[in-house]
Enzyme design. Structure first.
Site, PDB file in Angstrom:
ATOM      1  N   GLU A 102       0.828  -1.248   0.112  1.00  0.00           N
ATOM      2  CA  GLU A 102      -0.144   0.064  -0.066  1.00  0.00           C
ATOM      3  C   GLU A 102       1.041   1.279   0.066  1.00  0.00           C
ATOM      4  O   GLU A 102       1.234   1.747   1.142  1.00  0.00           O
ATOM      5  CB  GLU A 102      -0.880   0.037   1.140  1.00  0.00           C
ATOM      6  CG  GLU A 102      -1.891  -1.404   1.288  1.00  0.00           C
ATOM      7  CD  GLU A 102      -3.170  -0.592   2.193  1.00  0.00           C
ATOM      8  OE1 GLU A 102      -4.308  -1.213   1.626  1.00  0.00           O
ATOM      9  OE2 GLU A 102      -2.883  -0.264   3.472  1.00  0.00           O
ATOM     10  N   SER A 153      -6.664   3.240  -3.282  1.00  0.00           N
ATOM     11  CA  SER A 153      -7.433   3.839  -4.218  1.00  0.00           C
ATOM     12  C   SER A 153      -7.983   2.693  -5.181  1.00  0.00           C
ATOM     13  O   SER A 153      -8.120   2.968  -6.421  1.00  0.00           O
ATOM     14  CB  SER A 153      -7.096   5.038  -4.760  1.00  0.00           C
ATOM     15  OG  SER A 153      -6.918   6.021  -3.861  1.00  0.00           O
TER      16      SER A 153
END
Ligand code: 13P
Length: 257
Positions: free
Chosen positions: A171, A217
């Site tokens: 991430e 996202s």
């Protein structure tokens, strides 16, 4: 994805979102549209207070339940904390460890991440270990070195036979909640690096069986391209996992691959 050697996992990380009432409503909405995904496991990581209810609400669905953190000690004077053993006893299967928000706001370090990974594994939980660089680190060109350091620290003292229970999530911090996604190539490069480190530590057989997710996202529009990469075996999804229809679209993208 490579479904021949490893499991694809689409996991929602709800962070500090949804009351019990909202969790119930989400379950009602999700179950009829999710069906029974064939090629991937669906996981919902929810706040501690809703874990037990989520276990009951999704009992008849193909959804596993995860927590968002745990303590590394099994019990003791740690006011406000929750142990891996407590989570296991509730029927929880996964636990997110070392999310960048915990590293940033709650002093989580690579050292505590390592202790938590071992505590989770010792208690039969599957840790989803988060690693990722900040924008400054990416711009300095140290992303792969940093990821190597984070992965090695997280796995210190973890024996090979427990590695099939470990999940990694790459991430990039700059992509979390910003609407800015890493390109499929950027994400693949880092996920491949994570697998290479695991191969160097544990050998090829162990490395090819480890699920490595991308997070930051991820949504219905970009999921397919990200999941088409050979070393991206799923997603850890924040915002888009709060909406049942969006989560299902991502699951469908994983099943299309
Ligand atoms: P978003 O999907 O909202 O960017 O969050 C990603 C994340 O942090 C999942 O753990």
């Amino acid at each position: 994805m490579n479904t021949r050697y490893r499991k694809t996992i689409i996991a929602g990380n709800w962070k500090m979102n949804k009351t019990l009432t909202e969790t119930r409503a989400f379950a009602e909405e999700l179950k009829p549209i999710l069906g029974r995904p064939k090629w991937c496991e669906v996981v919902l990581c929810v706040p501690f207070v809703n874990l037990q209810a989520a276990g009951r609400l999704f009992k008849d669905a193909k959804v596993s339940i995860g927590a968002e953190n745990c303590h590394y000690e099994s019990s003791g004077a740690f006011t406000g904390e929750v142990s891996a053993e407590m989570l296991k006893d509730l029927g929880v299967k996964y636990v997110v460890i070392g999310h960048s928000e915990r590293r940033q706001y709650y002093n989580e370090t690579d050292f505590t991440v390592n202790k938590k990974v071992k505590a989770a594994l010792d208690n039969g939980l599957r840790p989803i270990v988060c690693v990722g660089e900040s924008l400054e680190q990416r711009e300095l060109g140290v992303t792969l070195e940093l990821i190597t350091y984070q992965v090695k620290c997280a796995l210190a003292g973890v024996p090979a036979e427990k590695m099939r229970h470990v999940v990694f999530a790459y991430e990039p911090i700059w992509a979390i909640g910003t609407g800015k996604t890493a390109t499929a190539q950027e994400a693949q490069e880092v996920c491949q690096t994570i697998r290479t480190i695991i191969r160097k530590l544990y050998g090829a057989r162990v490395a090819r069986a480890v699920t490595i997710q991308y997070g930051g996202s991820m949504n219905a529009a970009n999921a397919y391209e990200l999941l088409s990469q050979p070393d991206i075996d799923g997603g850890l999804i924040g915002g888009a996992s709060l909406k049942a229809d969006q989560l299902v679209e991502i699951v469908n993208a994983a099943n299309q691959e």
